[in-house]
Design a protein around this motif. Structure first.
Motif: not given
Length: 91
Positions: A21-32
């Motif tokens: 959720l944090l990665a999706k929120f920050m638009d980074s780390a597409v793999f996670i």
């Protein structure tokens, strides 16, 4: 022991879900944020799916391997292990 594995799997699923959720929120780390079983074991899962001829089983396994996020698989297996562990401990 099975109960401890269930609790550990649920905690791992929740932590992975939080990071996703944090990665999706920050638009980074597409793999996670898009982690599924097929992203971890591509060659093995492709071989398994290629050998299945029944469409119903293929669709069920494809959705399990390729569409369900690893967080939900960990939480679901943790709940199942926790329930089994509670019944085994009651002997």
């Amino acid at each position: 022991m099975t109960s401890k594995l269930g609790i550990f799997s649920i905690i791992a699923g929740l932590v992975l879900g939080l990071f996703a959720l944090l990665a999706k929120f920050m638009d980074s780390a597409v793999f996670i944020s898009t982690m599924t079983l097929s992203s971890l074991f591509e060659g093995i899962i492709d071989n398994i799916l290629d050998r299945i001829s029944n469409d119903t089983i293929y669709n069920a396994l494809h959705s399990f391997f390729c569409e369900i996020h690893l967080t939900w698989i960990l939480i679901g297996s943790g709940v199942i292990l926790l329930i089994i562990g509670n019944f085994i401990d009651k002997k």
